[in-house]
Write an enzyme that holds these catalytic residues in place. Sequence first.
Site, short mmCIF file in Angstrom:
data_model
loop_
_atom_site.label_atom_id
_atom_site.label_comp_id
_atom_site.label_asym_id
_atom_site.label_seq_id
_atom_site.Cartn_x
_atom_site.Cartn_y
_atom_site.Cartn_z
N GLY A 11 0.82 -1.21 0.00
CA GLY A 11 0.00 0.00 0.00
C GLY A 11 0.85 1.25 0.00
O GLY A 11 0.56 2.22 0.70
N ALA A 12 1.90 1.24 -0.82
CA ALA A 12 2.86 2.36 -0.82
C ALA A 12 2.50 3.43 -1.85
O ALA A 12 3.25 4.38 -2.02
CB ALA A 12 4.27 1.83 -1.08
N ARG A 36 -1.66 -1.69 -6.04
CA ARG A 36 -2.31 -2.05 -7.30
C ARG A 36 -2.05 -1.00 -8.38
O ARG A 36 -1.95 -1.32 -9.55
CB ARG A 36 -3.83 -2.21 -7.09
N ASN A 81 0.87 -2.46 5.37
CA ASN A 81 0.11 -1.22 5.48
C ASN A 81 -1.13 -1.20 4.59
O ASN A 81 -2.10 -0.51 4.89
CB ASN A 81 1.05 -0.05 5.12
N SER A 134 -5.01 -0.07 13.78
CA SER A 134 -5.84 1.14 13.93
C SER A 134 -6.42 1.16 15.33
O SER A 134 -6.59 0.10 15.96
CB SER A 134 -6.99 1.10 12.91
N TYR A 147 -15.11 -3.01 9.50
CA TYR A 147 -13.74 -2.45 9.47
C TYR A 147 -13.07 -2.66 10.83
O TYR A 147 -11.92 -3.10 10.90
CB TYR A 147 -13.77 -0.95 9.11
N VAL A 180 -6.11 9.93 10.47
CA VAL A 180 -5.01 10.41 9.64
C VAL A 180 -5.62 10.89 8.33
O VAL A 180 -6.42 10.16 7.73
CB VAL A 180 -4.01 9.28 9.29
N GLU A 183 -6.20 9.30 1.66
CA GLU A 183 -7.34 8.97 0.77
C GLU A 183 -8.30 7.99 1.43
O GLU A 183 -9.29 7.56 0.82
CB GLU A 183 -6.80 8.40 -0.55
N PHE A 184 -7.99 7.61 2.67
CA PHE A 184 -8.76 6.60 3.39
C PHE A 184 -10.27 6.88 3.36
O PHE A 184 -11.07 6.00 3.03
CB PHE A 184 -8.24 6.54 4.84
N1 NAP Z 1 -6.31 7.19 7.47
C1 NAP Z 1 -6.68 6.81 8.67
O1 NAP Z 1 -7.37 7.54 9.39
C2 NAP Z 1 -6.19 5.48 9.22
C3 NAP Z 1 -6.30 5.27 10.60
C4 NAP Z 1 -5.87 4.07 11.12
C5 NAP Z 1 -5.36 3.09 10.28
N2 NAP Z 1 -5.29 3.31 8.94
C6 NAP Z 1 -4.74 2.24 8.11
O2 NAP Z 1 -3.61 2.74 7.43
C7 NAP Z 1 -3.39 1.95 6.26
C8 NAP Z 1 -3.09 2.87 5.10
O3 NAP Z 1 -4.23 3.66 4.82
P1 NAP Z 1 -4.17 5.19 4.40
O4 NAP Z 1 -4.86 5.97 5.45
O5 NAP Z 1 -2.81 5.57 4.00
O6 NAP Z 1 -5.18 5.16 3.15
P2 NAP Z 1 -4.91 5.36 1.58
O7 NAP Z 1 -4.30 6.70 1.33
O8 NAP Z 1 -6.22 5.06 0.94
O9 NAP Z 1 -3.84 4.23 1.22
C9 NAP Z 1 -4.20 2.87 1.19
C10 NAP Z 1 -3.11 2.12 0.45
O10 NAP Z 1 -3.45 0.72 0.44
C11 NAP Z 1 -3.32 0.25 -0.89
N3 NAP Z 1 -4.21 -0.88 -1.12
C12 NAP Z 1 -5.55 -0.95 -0.92
N4 NAP Z 1 -6.02 -2.14 -1.28
C13 NAP Z 1 -4.94 -2.85 -1.75
C14 NAP Z 1 -4.79 -4.15 -2.29
N5 NAP Z 1 -5.83 -4.98 -2.42
N6 NAP Z 1 -3.55 -4.55 -2.66
C15 NAP Z 1 -2.48 -3.72 -2.52
N7 NAP Z 1 -2.58 -2.49 -2.02
C16 NAP Z 1 -3.80 -2.05 -1.64
C17 NAP Z 1 -3.65 1.44 -1.78
O11 NAP Z 1 -3.02 1.30 -3.05
P3 NAP Z 1 -3.74 0.90 -4.41
O12 NAP Z 1 -5.13 1.47 -4.37
O13 NAP Z 1 -2.85 1.52 -5.45
O14 NAP Z 1 -3.70 -0.58 -4.43
C18 NAP Z 1 -2.98 2.56 -1.00
O15 NAP Z 1 -1.62 2.64 -1.34
C19 NAP Z 1 -4.62 1.07 6.09
O16 NAP Z 1 -4.33 -0.23 6.56
C20 NAP Z 1 -5.64 1.74 7.00
O17 NAP Z 1 -6.60 0.83 7.46
C21 NAP Z 1 -5.69 4.50 8.39
#
Ligand code: NAP
Length: 249
Positions: A11-12, A36, A81, A134, A147, A180, A183-184
């Site tokens: 998820g980089a 992806r 991640n 999380s 979730y 955070v 794009e979450f």
């Molecule tokens: N933002 C928050 O408030 C928050 C809080 C607590 C925990 N988290 C956790 O932090 C992590 C990262 O999220 P983020 O906040 O950085 O959100 P984000 O900006 O949406 O990033 C999510 C990443 O995961 C990748 N991803 C999603 N599905 C995938 C798949 N099937 N295979 C490979 N890669 C995949 C996406 O890349 P592609 O779409 O290019 O595959 C993207 O790089 C997640 O595990 C999330 O649950 C987020």
Amino acid sequence: MLVDSTVAITGASSGIGAACAAAFAKAGARLVLCARRKDRLTQVAGNLDTDVELLQVDVRDRAAVDAAFGGRGDIDVLVNNAGLASGFGPLQEGDPEDWDRMIDTNIKGVLNATHAVVPSMVRRGRGHIVNVGSVAGRETYPNGAVYCATKAAVDRITTGLRMDLLGTGVRVSTVDPGLVETEFSIVRFHGDADRAAQVYEGLTPLTPDDVADAVVWVAGRPAHVQVADVVLLATDQASATRVARRPQG
Ligand SMILES: NC(=O)c1ccc[n+]([C@@H]2O[C@H](COP(=O)([O-])OP(=O)(O)OC[C@H]3O[C@@H](n4cnc5c(N)ncnc54)[C@H](OP(=O)(O)O)[C@@H]3O)[C@@H](O)[C@H]2O)c1
């Protein structure tokens, strides 16, 4: 500690994962970045001053994850991640396709990548799995049952794996952030950017760099130190459901 080590980040292509890539590069690590969206990975890599390998892999696809990671023996740190929330609402009104997306990515994706990478770490007697969990894995909040369940599963996988790897020299950690801004929420609300923006309205959320700082700190401790978990909240957040919002002018 991290200079010349090889760090794989799932998820980089965005958010926390992209920020981790930048922070590990700054610490002197080589990177294996997976997601992806290849175009977005290429964009992230373009800003990094280190050796970077890009893998277009969907972590839900076990065969693809095995092909990408299984044969190699060079990964020192795996940051699990990749993850997402899909949908927000009462369970009884939920869309099972959203459930599948979350369960397959957040739980099985972590298992797939871990299973592909850990055996070579065990053979080498060192390595580190850092899961991005999380606060949702520690507390349930309304409209987020599935979730929260997936992140609770990540917590159990973290603690279980730590027990299973005891004595091997391989470390297991989790970094569990609260809100955070990434794009979450856009992903959670299926592309509705206005609704996503409301999540962060009137408060100062964590940035992806804040979380990346914690991940790099966890991975950079000496080999005999295993940080079990780090819970990271914005100052404007006290729990999964309690946040301070200032009135908007
Ligand atoms: N933002 C928050 O408030 C928050 C809080 C607590 C925990 N988290 C956790 O932090 C992590 C990262 O999220 P983020 O906040 O950085 O959100 P984000 O900006 O949406 O990033 C999510 C990443 O995961 C990748 N991803 C999603 N599905 C995938 C798949 N099937 N295979 C490979 N890669 C995949 C996406 O890349 P592609 O779409 O290019 O595959 C993207 O790089 C997640 O595990 C999330 O649950 C987020």
